[in-house]
Write an enzyme that holds these catalytic residues in place. Structure first.
Site, PDB file in Angstrom:
ATOM      1  N   HIS A 177      29.181  49.283  23.327  1.00 43.43           N
ATOM      2  CA  HIS A 177      29.070  47.337  23.635  1.00 43.43           C
ATOM      3  C   HIS A 177      30.034  46.893  23.378  1.00 43.43           C
ATOM      4  O   HIS A 177      29.922  45.763  22.901  1.00 43.43           O
ATOM      5  CB  HIS A 177      28.007  47.612  22.376  1.00 43.43           C
ATOM      6  CG  HIS A 177      26.945  48.758  22.603  1.00 43.43           C
ATOM      7  ND1 HIS A 177      25.742  48.508  23.283  1.00 43.43           N
ATOM      8  CD2 HIS A 177      26.537  49.826  21.918  1.00 43.43           C
ATOM      9  CE1 HIS A 177      24.704  49.500  23.048  1.00 43.43           C
ATOM     10  NE2 HIS A 177      25.357  50.758  22.286  1.00 43.43           N
ATOM     11  N   SER A 209      49.868  31.633  38.422  1.00 37.93           N
ATOM     12  CA  SER A 209      48.980  30.061  38.417  1.00 37.93           C
ATOM     13  C   SER A 209      49.596  29.199  39.184  1.00 37.93           C
ATOM     14  O   SER A 209      51.109  28.965  38.386  1.00 37.93           O
ATOM     15  CB  SER A 209      48.238  30.118  37.159  1.00 37.93           C
ATOM     16  OG  SER A 209      47.837  28.457  37.412  1.00 37.93           O
TER      17      SER A 209
END
Ligand code: ARG
Length: 500
Positions: free
Chosen positions: A156, A277
């Site tokens: 999980h 970026s």
């Protein structure tokens, strides 16, 4: 406007835009070699069976061999030919003269393209097998390099149990072995020859189907002529094996993307496999793994595209089948490219041990180990031990404590509230964080990440990889030999006397 060898039945020729719409030439570039091999084999068989005379066969073969040596760019001819078969037949007729028209005796484009695809698919499968072994080799190297590196495992996406990083890489190695088996199975059901089925129901020309099957190294015939031209179900297995392989890759890629974030900081991807970026100067983006994660969708959609072409298609050949090449080409290309790049990109991963340890500081990841110690030491039911440890963790979180720092009196209090009598805090607990390998040593069950099991699994997998590499080597050599042998036979035939 187009003129065609095949259009005797029709009055008006097709407009170029219609022909261009219909034409499969663009994707047929994928099967040029296979088409030539098929035609050469067919002509050798026709001559062997005296269905065409040697002289004619030689003329046809020399035109085909010329194309084999030097296949001209054909894309601009999309408005002239419906497919590669028509293109090649035209070429043969223009080079060999009128006898070129004998090349197609006893054969239809339906069994011809079915043959080409099986030849091509088996070759591509072997290439994918080879590349997947390369990738698996990279994973094993990482498993070796980080054999003793402790690592948190997640369920999980929450810290679950402590393991070793090598265990992670080995787990994917095993998954890729299963994918390899899928590829092998796909190869097995692909490797049968449909040639000789003609359009759908065989031919009165006394062809020797087995001659061709043997020459092209098939394991036998797709015997039933209707089945031979209709069936593409083997491609479902092919696409499924690529699909499964890419799904595994995409899941791995996702792990790497997550673990390379600032928040986790477990590993760093090599600069040569990272992007930046244009705006945010601080960024180091895991684009290779993101693209790998996404490229998987191309394979999934290829499967879907392919299945929906087949769904409800009437038996026999239908032109829809021409479109099945597109998903195959896409799926193979996406898989091969991904394997190629990822083999290198995963090798660039650098592990940040300090950050990993930092994430383990709370000690909660040892909760199961502690519960199991209680079971072993005090012979209490696991459910009670689970409850005690759950309460301990709850207390630690509320009091900002590490599990390994739990005060003796609190341990006693909690355990006695559950068991009705107190038990002693196990001494091992304090050393969990400082010596986590000791915890792993105790997980002796087969397949657990104990150092001993890891070392056993690692050496077994290394042996396994070697065996698989040998298998692929033999397979790819044999495919190469088959090609060489067909061409050699054709050349020998050209050099032989017409009266022999
Ligand atoms: N281009 C076709 C394909 O790829 C070849 C078979 C054409 N057969 C036909 N009956 N039109 O499937």
């Amino acid at each position: 406007m187009a003129s065609s060898l095949y259009r005797g039945r029709l009055g008006i020729s097709m407009e170029t835009d219609t022909l261009s719409y219909l034409s499969s030439l663009e994707e047929d570039v994928w099967i040029v070699k296979e088409d030539l091999l098929g035609s050469i084999s067919h002509v050798l068989m026709l001559a062997e069976k005296n269905i065409i005379n040697k002289e004619d066969a030689k003329k046809i073969l020399s035109a085909l061999l010329e194309l084999w040596k030097n296949f001209p760019p054909i894309l601009q001819t999309k408005e002239k030919y419906e497919d590669i078969h028509e293109y090649i037949e035209n070429f043969v007729v223009s080079h060999a003269g009128i006898v070129g028209k004998r090349m197609h005796i006893g054969r239809s484009r339906n069994d011809q393209v079915a043959l080409d695809l099986r030849l091509k698919v088996r070759k591509e499968l072997v290439e994918v097998m080879r590349l997947s072994l390369e990738f698996m080799g990279s994973l094993l190297k990482l498993a070796e390099k980080y054999e003793h590196q402790i690592f948190p495992f997640y369920t999980h996406l929450q810290q679950a149990q402590l393991g070793l990083l090598s265990h992670y890489f080995l787990s994917y190695f095993d998954a890729f072995v299963r994918d390899f088996e899928r590829l092998k199975f796909s190869f097995r059901i692909t490797n049968f020859s449909p040639l000789g089925a003609s359009a759908i129901a065989g031919t009165r020309i006394p062809l020797d189907r087995l001659y061709i099957s043997k020459l092209l190294g098939f394991d036998g015939l797709i015997e039933n002529s209707l089945d031979a031209v209709s069936s593409r179900d083997y491609m479902l297995d092919v696409l499924n094996s690529l699909n499964s392989l890419m799904l595994n890759i995409s899941r791995m890629s996702e792990d790497i993307v997550i673990w390379s974030t600032m928040e986790f900081g477990f590993l760093e991807i090599g600069d040569e496999y990272s992007s930046v970026s244009s705006v945010m100067p601080q960024k180091k983006n895991p684009c290779v793994f993101e693209i790998a994660r996404a490229r998987c969708s191309k394979v999934i959609s290829s499967y879907l595209y392919f299945t929906s072409i087949l769904k409800g298609l009437p038996s026999g050949y239908n032109r829809d089948l021409q479109e099945t090449k597109i998903p195959l080409i896409n799926a193979f290309l996406a898989t091969k490219n991904t394997l190629q790049i990822l083999s290198k990109a995963v090798s660039s991963l650098k592990i940040n041990e300090k950050n990993i340890l930092k994430h383990l500081e709370s000690g909660y990841i040892f909760a199961v180990d502690l519960a199991e110690i209680l079971v072993e030491k005090f012979n209490i039911p696991f459910r009670d031990a689970h409850r005690i440890v759950g309460r301990l963790v709850h207390y630690c979180i509320a009091n900002e404590l590490k599990l390994t720092e739990i005060p003796e009196n609190i341990f006693k209090e909690i355990s006695s509230s559950i068991l009705g009598k107190p038990i002693k805090l196990p001494t091992e607990l304090r050393a969990f964080s400082t010596n986590p390998v000791e915890v792993l040593k105790k997980r002796r069950v087969v397949g657990s990440p104990s150092p001993k099991e890891i070392s056993r699994m690692l050496s077994e997998r290394k042996e396994r990889l070697k065996k698989l590499e040998e298998e692929v080597y033999i397979l790819s050599e044999s495919l190469e030999k088959i090609e060489e042998n067909v061409i050699e036979n054709a050349k020998k035939f050209l050099g032989s006397s017409n009266r022999e």
